[in-house]
Scaffold this active site. Sequence first.
Site, PDB file in Angstrom:
ATOM      1  N   GLU A   1      93.168  45.750  17.954  1.00  0.00           N
ATOM      2  CA  GLU A   1      93.734  47.097  18.165  1.00  0.00           C
ATOM      3  C   GLU A   1      95.193  47.040  18.611  1.00  0.00           C
ATOM      4  O   GLU A   1      95.977  47.938  18.307  1.00  0.00           O
ATOM      5  CB  GLU A   1      92.908  47.872  19.187  1.00  0.00           C
ATOM      6  CG  GLU A   1      91.548  48.349  18.675  1.00  0.00           C
ATOM      7  CD  GLU A   1      90.446  47.329  18.905  1.00  0.00           C
ATOM      8  OE1 GLU A   1      90.750  46.167  19.272  1.00  0.00           O
ATOM      9  OE2 GLU A   1      89.266  47.693  18.701  1.00  0.00           O
TER      10      GLU A   1
ATOM     11  N   PHE B   1      77.800  52.478  28.108  1.00  0.00           N
ATOM     12  CA  PHE B   1      78.256  51.343  27.319  1.00  0.00           C
ATOM     13  C   PHE B   1      79.570  51.667  26.621  1.00  0.00           C
ATOM     14  O   PHE B   1      79.689  52.686  25.952  1.00  0.00           O
ATOM     15  CB  PHE B   1      77.187  50.956  26.285  1.00  0.00           C
ATOM     16  CG  PHE B   1      77.624  49.857  25.359  1.00  0.00           C
ATOM     17  CD1 PHE B   1      77.836  48.569  25.833  1.00  0.00           C
ATOM     18  CD2 PHE B   1      77.855  50.119  24.009  1.00  0.00           C
ATOM     19  CE1 PHE B   1      78.263  47.566  24.986  1.00  0.00           C
ATOM     20  CE2 PHE B   1      78.285  49.113  23.155  1.00  0.00           C
ATOM     21  CZ  PHE B   1      78.495  47.831  23.639  1.00  0.00           C
ATOM     22  N   GLN B   2      80.540  50.816  26.776  1.00  0.00           N
ATOM     23  CA  GLN B   2      81.887  50.944  26.194  1.00  0.00           C
ATOM     24  C   GLN B   2      82.586  52.244  26.617  1.00  0.00           C
ATOM     25  O   GLN B   2      83.391  52.791  25.867  1.00  0.00           O
ATOM     26  CB  GLN B   2      81.850  50.819  24.671  1.00  0.00           C
ATOM     27  CG  GLN B   2      81.530  49.385  24.218  1.00  0.00           C
ATOM     28  CD  GLN B   2      81.856  49.100  22.768  1.00  0.00           C
ATOM     29  OE1 GLN B   2      81.795  49.996  21.935  1.00  0.00           O
ATOM     30  NE2 GLN B   2      82.161  47.853  22.467  1.00  0.00           N
TER      31      GLN B   2
ATOM     32  N   LYS C   1      82.286  61.130  21.135  1.00  0.00           N
ATOM     33  CA  LYS C   1      81.650  60.983  19.817  1.00  0.00           C
ATOM     34  C   LYS C   1      80.972  62.274  19.334  1.00  0.00           C
ATOM     35  O   LYS C   1      81.058  62.620  18.152  1.00  0.00           O
ATOM     36  CB  LYS C   1      80.616  59.849  19.884  1.00  0.00           C
ATOM     37  CG  LYS C   1      80.046  59.470  18.542  1.00  0.00           C
ATOM     38  CD  LYS C   1      79.148  58.252  18.654  1.00  0.00           C
ATOM     39  CE  LYS C   1      78.592  57.884  17.279  1.00  0.00           C
ATOM     40  NZ  LYS C   1      77.709  56.720  17.370  1.00  0.00           N
TER      41      LYS C   1
ATOM     42  N   MET D   1     113.639  31.625  26.196  1.00  0.00           N
ATOM     43  CA  MET D   1     114.415  32.467  27.102  1.00  0.00           C
ATOM     44  C   MET D   1     114.079  32.164  28.564  1.00  0.00           C
ATOM     45  O   MET D   1     114.962  32.062  29.418  1.00  0.00           O
ATOM     46  CB  MET D   1     114.165  33.954  26.798  1.00  0.00           C
ATOM     47  CG  MET D   1     115.094  34.892  27.524  1.00  0.00           C
ATOM     48  SD  MET D   1     116.814  34.611  27.087  1.00  0.00           S
ATOM     49  CE  MET D   1     117.069  35.912  25.888  1.00  0.00           C
TER      50      MET D   1
END
Lengths: 162, 556
Positions: B51, B113-114, B163, B469
């Site tokens: 993602e 969940f999630q 959802k 760097m």
Amino acid sequence: MNHDNDKEYVLSVLARNNPGVLLRIAGLFSRRCYNILSIVAAQTENTEYSRILIVVSGDDRIVRQVDKQVSKLVDIKEVTVLNREEAVVREHLLLKVERNLQNSEKLVEIANVFHAGILNVQPDSMIMELTGDANTINSFIELYNPYNVLKILRTGAMAMMK
Amino acid sequence: MQLTGAQIIMECLLEQGVDTVFGYPGGAVLNIYDALYEYRNKINHIRTAHEQGAAHAADGYARSTGKTGVCIATSGPGATNLVTGIATAYMDSVPMVAITGNVSCDLLGLDSFQEVDITGITMPVTKHNYLVKNIEDLADTIRKAFLIAGTGRKGPVLVDIPKDVTAQKYEYTPQPPLPAPRGDFPWAERFEQALEMLRTSERPFIYTGGGVIAAEAYGELKKFAELLDAPVSSSLMCQGGYDQTGPRYIGMLGMHGTNTAALAIKNCDLLIAVGTRFSDRVLCNANLFARHCPIIQIEIDTAEFNKNIDVDLKMKGDAREILAHLNGMLSQRQHKLWMEEIAEWKALYPLVQESTSEEEVLPQEVLETLDRLTDSEAILVTEVGQHQMWTAQFYRFRTPRHFVSSGGLGTMGFGLGAAIGAQVANPGKRVINIAGDGSFHMNCNELSTAAQYNIPVIELVFNNQVLGMVRQWQKLFYGGRFSQTTLDRTTNYEMLAQAFGVKAFTISRRSEIEPVLKQALALREPVLINCHINPDVNVLPMVPAGGSVENPILEM
């Protein structure tokens, strides 16, 4: 961080009454390291809006930056920075003090001097209520200190332009 | 017409002119992905490897086009994986709409969940965000999200949708995009003051930031610079906002700016800052910045006035409109002596890295060759580190939206995803991601995305086996104690690329630079170039921490 030229300012914020709006404001303060001395929030006469009063300490430059950063939030309609001298500022105090037969009269006497309300009297305690500016409230608490103050609840400042 | 929430999302995206989205499917966005399947002929979906890559791709799409980029992720870890990409876009004011799924409304707040409070998490790194709990609010929320993302000071907006909301049906009525609210414009007196300052200045200096590109103000900026007869410098974010092949351009200002820009800021008698927030990477030490001259700041965000530095004249509003108005008022100025002085400095202090041996490949030579072979017209995306600065220093950006880089947040791992987004948005252009080997390892998984969709990005890895760097700082300020910056990874870059289905080339000698670049540019498929460079090449000039931007280190 306090500087010598720091003053207290009251930010009067009119915000849309959307979920999480207080979190957005408080989060902004913590993210940008601006210290909140007190915060009071409630719905206004128009239920679509909340009025949030935030007391901050800082120099003029910091307060202007706070004002601009808060004003940028999408849910904010208006921010007014009130200098304490230009506004009526009030706080609300609830104070519970230990009571016994010997001191009962004295406790009532102090309350009367400040025109404070006596909300509750128990055999061993009393609850007083006072509204006023920070100095008045500080003096009030100081006078009760010798009598064993059991609990103090104090709101942040509410303020309105004169 | 009655549509499901997911279909309403698709219709709203189409209303906004969205043709491409970047994302990754999951349980909470099943309905949205089902609708994407239904709308697959109208909305192109690129599934990235992670993602974070989707967010960076939406960002690259937005920076290279000026349109709002869109990314989609599922709830919980999908949503949190977007956060770095959202924060990157926030710091550089990139218009983006991130759509995340969440668990159904009845499961919100139960540690389901999630489930994650992504609106709470992203509050500090979004311009605004929403949790849509009622289907009747869905269409308007998406419309508002695009309006907020793309107007004023642009930025990312997140819309979190449970959802069940994507499954419910509701009446959908098409609407054209909301008109942008009329922005502020400075008072007439401010223009009079500005004009007076411009008229009396003998050594004016124009310093430009990313706001020039966001406001599409480059045409007016060019005219302004010519009318004022002044040199132009830019921040990292304004590469290509002014034609860098022109004589007025004097390079970047700031920590890795040119010595000419440093001398100009030291000697100018007026600084005109356009669309810049005076980042600490430019000011270096705010107390020592532009001490001898007044500053005019043109800026859309009020909060940027007097934030990092005090300015003398604030002009709030859209940079293009303000410059256009100033151009209409300003008569042609001449600063012959000042411009001659600038030209002398430019000749005296060129950005140089010279190689004398066939074995030593220098980034400057690679980038200059790339500049020549692409006629300065490629879109160069970068990761973060030395290679990022070399790209800004040595590729001559002539037009805006051709330099895509994480300036504010400095996100290693940004480039490959962003390059994919930029290439999808600009199929006719060459898109090259300039990477260091450290950054490459952060999100090299996105090579698989480029391979799968045959997105012809060139991944050019400046491979010095160190975190260049940070190592440079350790060299300067930590007595050469190279704590954890010597990577010496055993990665076989060529085999890794091939494993993902990507062609690979190697540059390890100077004579290989041009033929390899030519070969890579001739292909229309993703390519990786493993370019070996010396770990001791430094980015110079450099202003040490706390130092004055007027006195950069020129050699080390």
